[in-house]
Enzyme design. Sequence first.
Site, PDB file in Angstrom:
ATOM      1  N   SER A 128      13.930   0.551 -17.429  1.00 23.59           N
ATOM      2  CA  SER A 128      13.072  -0.442 -18.067  1.00 23.59           C
ATOM      3  C   SER A 128      11.700  -0.464 -17.415  1.00 23.59           C
ATOM      4  O   SER A 128      11.561  -0.181 -16.235  1.00 23.59           O
ATOM      5  CB  SER A 128      13.704  -1.823 -17.956  1.00 23.59           C
ATOM      6  N   LYS A 182      21.246  -2.597 -19.934  1.00 24.53           N
ATOM      7  CA  LYS A 182      19.872  -2.343 -20.386  1.00 24.53           C
ATOM      8  C   LYS A 182      19.680  -2.892 -21.807  1.00 24.53           C
ATOM      9  O   LYS A 182      18.636  -3.475 -22.129  1.00 24.53           O
ATOM     10  CB  LYS A 182      19.571  -0.837 -20.352  1.00 24.53           C
ATOM     11  N   HIS A 185      19.378  -6.590 -21.597  1.00 28.01           N
ATOM     12  CA  HIS A 185      18.039  -6.847 -21.042  1.00 28.01           C
ATOM     13  C   HIS A 185      17.003  -6.842 -22.166  1.00 28.01           C
ATOM     14  O   HIS A 185      16.161  -7.734 -22.265  1.00 28.01           O
ATOM     15  CB  HIS A 185      17.706  -5.785 -19.983  1.00 28.01           C
ATOM     16  N   ASN A 186      17.066  -5.841 -23.021  1.00 23.47           N
ATOM     17  CA  ASN A 186      16.101  -5.767 -24.124  1.00 23.47           C
ATOM     18  C   ASN A 186      16.276  -6.935 -25.090  1.00 23.47           C
ATOM     19  O   ASN A 186      15.299  -7.464 -25.616  1.00 23.47           O
ATOM     20  CB  ASN A 186      16.242  -4.444 -24.881  1.00 23.47           C
ATOM     21  N   GLU A 189      14.655  -9.826 -23.689  1.00 24.79           N
ATOM     22  CA  GLU A 189      13.204  -9.634 -23.857  1.00 24.79           C
ATOM     23  C   GLU A 189      12.763 -10.109 -25.253  1.00 24.79           C
ATOM     24  O   GLU A 189      11.717 -10.744 -25.395  1.00 24.79           O
ATOM     25  CB  GLU A 189      12.909  -8.147 -23.656  1.00 24.79           C
TER      26      GLU A 189
HETATM   27  P1  NBP Z   1      10.416  10.343 -27.237  1.00 25.39           P
HETATM   28  O1  NBP Z   1      11.509   9.390 -27.489  1.00 25.39           O
HETATM   29  O2  NBP Z   1       9.206  10.277 -28.059  1.00 25.39           O
HETATM   30  O3  NBP Z   1      11.020  11.824 -27.320  1.00 25.39           O
HETATM   31  C1  NBP Z   1      10.200  12.955 -27.138  1.00 25.39           C
HETATM   32  C2  NBP Z   1      10.894  13.961 -26.255  1.00 25.39           C
HETATM   33  O4  NBP Z   1      12.176  14.332 -26.796  1.00 25.39           O
HETATM   34  C3  NBP Z   1      10.099  15.249 -26.139  1.00 25.39           C
HETATM   35  O5  NBP Z   1      10.255  15.736 -24.829  1.00 25.39           O
HETATM   36  C4  NBP Z   1      10.781  16.149 -27.154  1.00 25.39           C
HETATM   37  O6  NBP Z   1      10.602  17.507 -26.908  1.00 25.39           O
HETATM   38  C5  NBP Z   1      12.201  15.771 -26.912  1.00 25.39           C
HETATM   39  N1  NBP Z   1      13.140  16.205 -27.954  1.00 25.39           N
HETATM   40  C6  NBP Z   1      13.321  15.747 -29.213  1.00 25.39           C
HETATM   41 BR1  NBP Z   1      12.265  14.509 -30.021  1.00 25.39          BR
HETATM   42  N2  NBP Z   1      14.308  16.352 -29.870  1.00 25.39           N
HETATM   43  C7  NBP Z   1      14.795  17.265 -29.011  1.00 25.39           C
HETATM   44  C8  NBP Z   1      15.820  18.242 -29.110  1.00 25.39           C
HETATM   45  N3  NBP Z   1      16.554  18.344 -30.216  1.00 25.39           N
HETATM   46  N4  NBP Z   1      16.027  19.035 -28.044  1.00 25.39           N
HETATM   47  C9  NBP Z   1      15.279  18.915 -26.917  1.00 25.39           C
HETATM   48  N5  NBP Z   1      14.292  17.998 -26.766  1.00 25.39           N
HETATM   49  C10 NBP Z   1      14.056  17.176 -27.795  1.00 25.39           C
HETATM   50  O7  NBP Z   1       9.984  10.275 -25.682  1.00 25.39           O
HETATM   51  P2  NBP Z   1       9.680   9.009 -24.763  1.00 25.39           P
HETATM   52  O8  NBP Z   1       8.910   7.959 -25.475  1.00 25.39           O
HETATM   53  O9  NBP Z   1       9.151   9.600 -23.517  1.00 25.39           O
HETATM   54  O10 NBP Z   1      11.123   8.392 -24.476  1.00 25.39           O
HETATM   55  C11 NBP Z   1      12.147   9.144 -23.870  1.00 25.39           C
HETATM   56  C12 NBP Z   1      13.411   8.296 -23.802  1.00 25.39           C
HETATM   57  O11 NBP Z   1      13.154   7.156 -22.992  1.00 25.39           O
HETATM   58  C13 NBP Z   1      13.856   7.760 -25.153  1.00 25.39           C
HETATM   59  O12 NBP Z   1      15.257   7.748 -25.202  1.00 25.39           O
HETATM   60  C14 NBP Z   1      13.327   6.355 -25.167  1.00 25.39           C
HETATM   61  O13 NBP Z   1      14.071   5.504 -26.007  1.00 25.39           O
HETATM   62  C15 NBP Z   1      13.496   5.979 -23.700  1.00 25.39           C
HETATM   63  N6  NBP Z   1      12.662   4.892 -23.238  1.00 25.39           N
HETATM   64  C16 NBP Z   1      11.391   4.746 -23.670  1.00 25.39           C
HETATM   65  C17 NBP Z   1      10.618   3.697 -23.196  1.00 25.39           C
HETATM   66  C18 NBP Z   1       9.216   3.560 -23.642  1.00 25.39           C
HETATM   67  O14 NBP Z   1       8.586   2.551 -23.287  1.00 25.39           O
HETATM   68  N7  NBP Z   1       8.663   4.513 -24.367  1.00 25.39           N
HETATM   69  C19 NBP Z   1      11.136   2.823 -22.275  1.00 25.39           C
HETATM   70  C20 NBP Z   1      12.413   2.996 -21.813  1.00 25.39           C
HETATM   71  C21 NBP Z   1      13.168   4.028 -22.318  1.00 25.39           C
HETATM   72  P3  NBP Z   1       9.326  18.282 -27.554  1.00 25.39           P
HETATM   73  O15 NBP Z   1       8.193  18.026 -26.613  1.00 25.39           O
HETATM   74  O16 NBP Z   1       9.765  19.686 -27.562  1.00 25.39           O
HETATM   75  O17 NBP Z   1       9.117  17.725 -28.915  1.00 25.39           O
END
Ligand code: NBP
Length: 477
Positions: A128, A182, A185-186, A189
């Site tokens: 988080s 988690k 938690h959300n 939120e």
């Molecule tokens: P995204 O959720 O936007 O995912 C993008 C990433 O996933 C890229 O690295 C992409 O690779 C990869 N990817 C996908 Br899409 N499909 C794939 C596949 N079939 N095989 C391999 N790689 C794949 O990224 P994020 O916003 O950094 O979030 C990452 C995780 O963290 C998510 O589960 C999200 O829910 C969680 N999270 C996010 C936050 C937040 O505030 N954003 C907070 C807490 C948790 P590519 O570069 O090759 O397209």
Amino acid sequence: PRATIGLTGLATMGRNLARNIARHGHTIAVHNRTEARTTALVEEFGDEGDFVPSASMADFVASIERPRAIVIMVKAGAGTDAVIDELVPLLDEDDIVVDGGNAHFTDTLRRQRALEERGLHFVGMGVSGGEEGALNGPSIMVGGSDHAYERLAPVLESIAAQVDGTPCCAHVGPDAAGHFVKMVHNGIEYADMQLIAESYDLLRHVGDLRPAEIAEVFREWNGGDLESFLIEITATVLDHVDADTGRPFVDVVQDAAEQKGTGRWTVQSALDLGVPVTGIAEATFARSLSGHTDQRAAAREVFATDPDPVEVERDAFVDDVRAALYASKVVAYAQGFDQIAAGSDEHDWDVDPGAMATIWRGGCIIRAQFLDRIKEAYDAEPDLTTLLTTAYFADAVKQGEAAWRRVVATAVAAGVPTPAFSSSLAYFDALRREHLPASLIQALRDNFGAHTYARTDRPGTFHTAWAEDLTEKEISA
Ligand code: NBP
């Protein structure tokens, strides 16, 4: 192999988490499906620490010390499954696969079982704090085996937010415990934000305060027992003026709230567990309602007449809203912690709720002074029935009760919707009441469906012969 840990998935979250790990002196192997992200990370931030980049999954795996610890940080759902499928054939017994994405906890249960069958450890890790937290210290909720946690702890505890010298990272329990917590938690939120939004709406449209004045009120509240990250950024946002139009920023943002689904998951799980998380549910429904713009337009056409304006004394009203916000927040958190306890019982996770309050004090969006009070309550009474009746919170609610009722009554009279304030008060009233009309519900159920009832004056299960002579039959003692 030279890396202590590996991370695949270098979008916003993964890249910041990798930098955080490297900055803390751990050698980290990095990989992404599209190589450009890996190259960009090392080019831009390579001097922050020791990164070992790989273009292929096989090279990536080979660059990590055994037993390996590999964090997956990709789009939750199919993305995570695709990475696991590619990764697993390359791994050796005892390696640890960590999913740091926002997985649904039932997916984590399934993945954990599948990897365990192959002699691997699977860790569902809730992270988080968003982008900023990932880089500078998130709150980390870890599920999985003790063995896996021991291997990961030196890295995870070093990169987590630190409060009073304690890392905001904990081993929550086995398998999906981390992702479950988690999720809740959300949900909390969502409730927190809805309560803040209702407070703003009342101050603006009943109290007649301008956004900048409300920002000042929130800043003042942030100096007291409401002190929290969300209250702080509410002041920042309400102070912000749109550069294009010169209008308060809050007035140029469309009033249709979005959601990624974790609030909905929390409510769905709460329904399954039979835990009334009314604050989280109302917050989730309020977002849905705001998005039904067609229905809202239709209703405005037909019912546009406003109720008569309600006169309030400004300073007293501000104080009342603060008290109502605090009391409602106590209810929402008590409900969230009830859900954690119920989930823990259902899945034999043995979650320590006080430890959750501890690791939410830093890094995450709901970080607040308030969480210290929750931790103290669980320290004093680990098996408490509800947070609401512990000394500190009971006092807060008693002190705020009259104000809470005035605010809800005023909101109803003024036609300003306060679903979270109102439902929290209804929950409180239901809990504290001597008799609930559930007796009538039970009687009706027995009348139309012979569902039977229990009596107040003696034990046993009874059914009344409603269609015959109205005699009561004891079904079982
Ligand atoms: P995204 O959720 O936007 O995912 C993008 C990433 O996933 C890229 O690295 C992409 O690779 C990869 N990817 C996908 Br899409 N499909 C794939 C596949 N079939 N095989 C391999 N790689 C794949 O990224 P994020 O916003 O950094 O979030 C990452 C995780 O963290 C998510 O589960 C999200 O829910 C969680 N999270 C996010 C936050 C937040 O505030 N954003 C907070 C807490 C948790 P590519 O570069 O090759 O397209």
